[in-house]
Design a protein around this motif. Sequence first.
Motif, PDB file in Angstrom:
ATOM      1  N   GLN A  46      49.428   2.839 -13.348  1.00 18.82           N
ATOM      2  CA  GLN A  46      48.453   2.985 -14.422  1.00 18.82           C
ATOM      3  C   GLN A  46      47.282   2.020 -14.233  1.00 18.82           C
ATOM      4  O   GLN A  46      46.130   2.376 -14.467  1.00 18.82           O
ATOM      5  CB  GLN A  46      49.108   2.759 -15.787  1.00 18.82           C
ATOM      6  CG  GLN A  46      48.206   3.114 -16.945  1.00 18.82           C
ATOM      7  CD  GLN A  46      47.795   4.576 -16.925  1.00 18.82           C
ATOM      8  OE1 GLN A  46      48.630   5.454 -16.839  1.00 18.82           O
ATOM      9  NE2 GLN A  46      46.506   4.828 -17.005  1.00 18.82           N
ATOM     10  N   ALA A  47      47.566   0.807 -13.794  1.00 22.55           N
ATOM     11  CA  ALA A  47      46.491  -0.165 -13.536  1.00 22.55           C
ATOM     12  C   ALA A  47      45.587   0.341 -12.419  1.00 22.55           C
ATOM     13  O   ALA A  47      44.354   0.205 -12.496  1.00 22.55           O
ATOM     14  CB  ALA A  47      47.085  -1.527 -13.182  1.00 22.55           C
ATOM     15  N   GLU A  48      46.165   0.928 -11.387  1.00 23.36           N
ATOM     16  CA  GLU A  48      45.363   1.485 -10.295  1.00 23.36           C
ATOM     17  C   GLU A  48      44.510   2.644 -10.785  1.00 23.36           C
ATOM     18  O   GLU A  48      43.358   2.789 -10.382  1.00 23.36           O
ATOM     19  CB  GLU A  48      46.271   1.931  -9.143  1.00 23.36           C
ATOM     20  CG  GLU A  48      46.917   0.781  -8.403  1.00 23.36           C
ATOM     21  CD  GLU A  48      47.986   1.221  -7.420  1.00 23.36           C
ATOM     22  OE1 GLU A  48      48.386   2.415  -7.444  1.00 23.36           O
ATOM     23  OE2 GLU A  48      48.436   0.373  -6.625  1.00 23.36           O
ATOM     24  N   ALA A  49      45.051   3.469 -11.675  1.00 22.93           N
ATOM     25  CA  ALA A  49      44.277   4.588 -12.232  1.00 22.93           C
ATOM     26  C   ALA A  49      43.123   4.057 -13.076  1.00 22.93           C
ATOM     27  O   ALA A  49      41.996   4.561 -12.989  1.00 22.93           O
ATOM     28  CB  ALA A  49      45.176   5.489 -13.073  1.00 22.93           C
ATOM     29  N   GLU A  56      43.550  10.736  -9.002  1.00 25.17           N
ATOM     30  CA  GLU A  56      44.383  11.883  -9.383  1.00 25.17           C
ATOM     31  C   GLU A  56      45.146  11.630 -10.684  1.00 25.17           C
ATOM     32  O   GLU A  56      45.676  12.564 -11.277  1.00 25.17           O
ATOM     33  CB  GLU A  56      45.367  12.236  -8.254  1.00 25.17           C
ATOM     34  CG  GLU A  56      46.526  11.275  -8.074  1.00 25.17           C
ATOM     35  CD  GLU A  56      46.209  10.039  -7.224  1.00 25.17           C
ATOM     36  OE1 GLU A  56      47.150   9.291  -6.919  1.00 25.17           O
ATOM     37  OE2 GLU A  56      45.050   9.831  -6.865  1.00 25.17           O
ATOM     38  N   LEU A  57      45.181  10.383 -11.142  1.00 25.27           N
ATOM     39  CA  LEU A  57      45.891  10.046 -12.382  1.00 25.27           C
ATOM     40  C   LEU A  57      44.906   9.850 -13.527  1.00 25.27           C
ATOM     41  O   LEU A  57      43.761   9.473 -13.317  1.00 25.27           O
ATOM     42  CB  LEU A  57      46.696   8.751 -12.191  1.00 25.27           C
ATOM     43  CG  LEU A  57      47.790   8.777 -11.131  1.00 25.27           C
ATOM     44  CD1 LEU A  57      48.426   7.404 -10.988  1.00 25.27           C
ATOM     45  CD2 LEU A  57      48.843   9.798 -11.492  1.00 25.27           C
ATOM     46  N   LEU A  58      45.373  10.081 -14.744  1.00 23.91           N
ATOM     47  CA  LEU A  58      44.547   9.859 -15.931  1.00 23.91           C
ATOM     48  C   LEU A  58      44.458   8.366 -16.237  1.00 23.91           C
ATOM     49  O   LEU A  58      45.453   7.645 -16.112  1.00 23.91           O
ATOM     50  CB  LEU A  58      45.140  10.573 -17.140  1.00 23.91           C
ATOM     51  CG  LEU A  58      45.190  12.088 -17.111  1.00 23.91           C
ATOM     52  CD1 LEU A  58      45.907  12.609 -18.352  1.00 23.91           C
ATOM     53  CD2 LEU A  58      43.792  12.655 -17.039  1.00 23.91           C
ATOM     54  N   THR A  59      43.283   7.922 -16.651  1.00 17.42           N
ATOM     55  CA  THR A  59      43.138   6.532 -17.073  1.00 17.42           C
ATOM     56  C   THR A  59      43.746   6.375 -18.458  1.00 17.42           C
ATOM     57  O   THR A  59      44.057   7.364 -19.141  1.00 17.42           O
ATOM     58  CB  THR A  59      41.657   6.114 -17.113  1.00 17.42           C
ATOM     59  OG1 THR A  59      41.003   6.878 -18.117  1.00 17.42           O
ATOM     60  CG2 THR A  59      40.983   6.316 -15.769  1.00 17.42           C
ATOM     61  N   SER A  60      43.894   5.144 -18.898  1.00 19.89           N
ATOM     62  CA  SER A  60      44.457   4.883 -20.230  1.00 19.89           C
ATOM     63  C   SER A  60      43.581   5.491 -21.309  1.00 19.89           C
ATOM     64  O   SER A  60      44.087   6.045 -22.300  1.00 19.89           O
ATOM     65  CB  SER A  60      44.599   3.382 -20.461  1.00 19.89           C
ATOM     66  OG  SER A  60      45.537   2.841 -19.552  1.00 19.89           O
TER      67      SER A  60
END
Length: 103
Positions: A46-49, A56-60
């Motif tokens: 999650q930190a990388e996103a 490819e991942l959703l941010t917080s």
Amino acid sequence: MPAPRKYPDELRERAVREVQTSGRPVAHVARDLGIHKEALRLWVRQAEADQGSRPELLTSAERAELVQLRKEAAELRRANEILKAASVFFAKELDQPRTRPTR
């Protein structure tokens, strides 16, 4: 109300920073800090996103927006169902023949 977090935010940040700066495996850092390795792995992802290194991942922020939009959509669906039921009720009332009251 959200469920309480098992680990404080400061510990999360410290653990993620340790993994990113030291280059040590997630499992080793997790064991040293007393954190479950899968929890730490998810925090690092999650930190990388959030930093933009995993597009490819959703941010917080995107996740929070998605949760809010899903809640809003569910609320709108409920309101729509109420309006449909009300329109059926009033349509039935309009279809009934009107009779004159007797005196």
